[in-house]
Design an enzyme around this catalytic site. Structure first.
Site, mmCIF file in Angstrom:
data_model
loop_
_atom_site.group_PDB
_atom_site.id
_atom_site.type_symbol
_atom_site.label_atom_id
_atom_site.label_comp_id
_atom_site.label_asym_id
_atom_site.label_seq_id
_atom_site.Cartn_x
_atom_site.Cartn_y
_atom_site.Cartn_z
ATOM 1 N N HIS A 106 0.950 -1.449 -0.085
ATOM 2 C CA HIS A 106 -0.303 0.711 -0.283
ATOM 3 C C HIS A 106 1.034 1.297 -0.149
ATOM 4 O O HIS A 106 2.225 1.714 0.123
ATOM 5 C CB HIS A 106 -0.957 0.058 1.788
ATOM 6 N N ALA A 107 0.517 2.275 -0.140
ATOM 7 C CA ALA A 107 0.535 3.582 0.316
ATOM 8 C C ALA A 107 -0.082 4.913 0.117
ATOM 9 O O ALA A 107 -1.449 5.040 0.620
ATOM 10 C CB ALA A 107 1.804 4.092 -1.676
#
Length: 255
Positions: free
Chosen positions: A68-69
């Protein structure tokens, strides 16, 4: 809030995929998000950069990486992809390598996916359900495992408490939610859920809020980033292990 099966469609599931490196694995998981119109290629690049910047803390449980980011304009809507690898790949985590499952999350905000993350954490912490996920032969079979015993929507807000535990990751919207859910499970078994509040947050916010908390739970990589924040920082290797979190809490609260 949407549940896990609502954020994952069959076209975002790929089983027995070959990947040579962890970057390749994240790229393939990100490609599923891009193909579904959930996010752009720039978001995949951000997921890889997150690991390069913060280390392999996204490997939150044995064999499982949660890519994720931060939310950005590269995310069009909240959604997930599911990538099961044909051959395990090393991400560089000292205890949870090698990885066979990569789940990628793209979120438009920090809260819409919390129910789904809680469900996923419980699934991965259940050996029988994890085995079913690892052996599902088709995307439809995998979704059936995810949809089984789906919990009802919550009807009341969680009670506020006088004490605080912070679970911390680089962005405050991914791996910290896994750890938050596991911590809440432990507190429930103690009967402490009414007295201790658990909040997931990012490293920057954690530094500012640390002194209002009893302790911080996080990964080894993030603990190094936080440094000395004036309260105990406990390193958790397996974010879905109630046994490991239980031990950390007992040490902190002298239970």
């Amino acid at each position: 809030m949407p549940h896990l099966a609502e954020l994952l469609s069959q076209d975002c599931i790929a089983l027995n995929v070959s990947a040579q490196t962890w970057q390749d694995a994240i790229t393939r998981a990100g490609a599923l998000l891009t193909a579904a119109g959930i996010a752009e290629d720039a978001y995949t690049e951000a997921m890889i950069a997150n690991v390069l910047d913060n280390g392999p803390y996204i490997v939150v449980a044995p064999g499982f990486a949660f890519a994720h980011a931060r939310s950005s304009s590269a995310v069009h809507r909240t959604g997930m992809s599911w990538l099961r690898l044909a051959t395990p790949v090393a991400f560089g985590h000292k205890t949870n390598d090698p990885v066979t499952l990569v789940v990628a999350l793209a979120a438009t905000d920090a809260s819409a996916h919390t129910a789904a993350m809680a469900e996923l954490a419980k699934l991965l912490g259940n050996p029988a359900r994890r085995a079913a996920l690892d052996t599902a032969g088709t995307p439809a079979e995998l979704l059936a495992v995810l949809e089984a015993d789906q919990p009802p929507q919550a009807t009341a807000a969680a009670a506020k408490s006088s004490n605080l535990i912070l679970t911390v990751c680089g962005n405050g919207l991914g791996t910290s939610l896994f750890l938050k859910n596991t911590t809440e499970q432990v507190l429930q078994t103690w009967g402490w859920e009414r007295f201790v509040n658990v909040e997931a947050t990012d490293t920057i916010s954690a530094k500012g809020r640390a002194k209002s908390a009893d302790l911080i739970l996080t990964s080894g990589e993030i603990a190094k980033t936080l440094g000395d924040v004036g309260v105990p920082v406990k390193v958790i290797d397996n974010f879905t292990s109630t046994t490991e979190v239980d031990a950390a809490l007992r040490d902190s609260y002298d239970v």
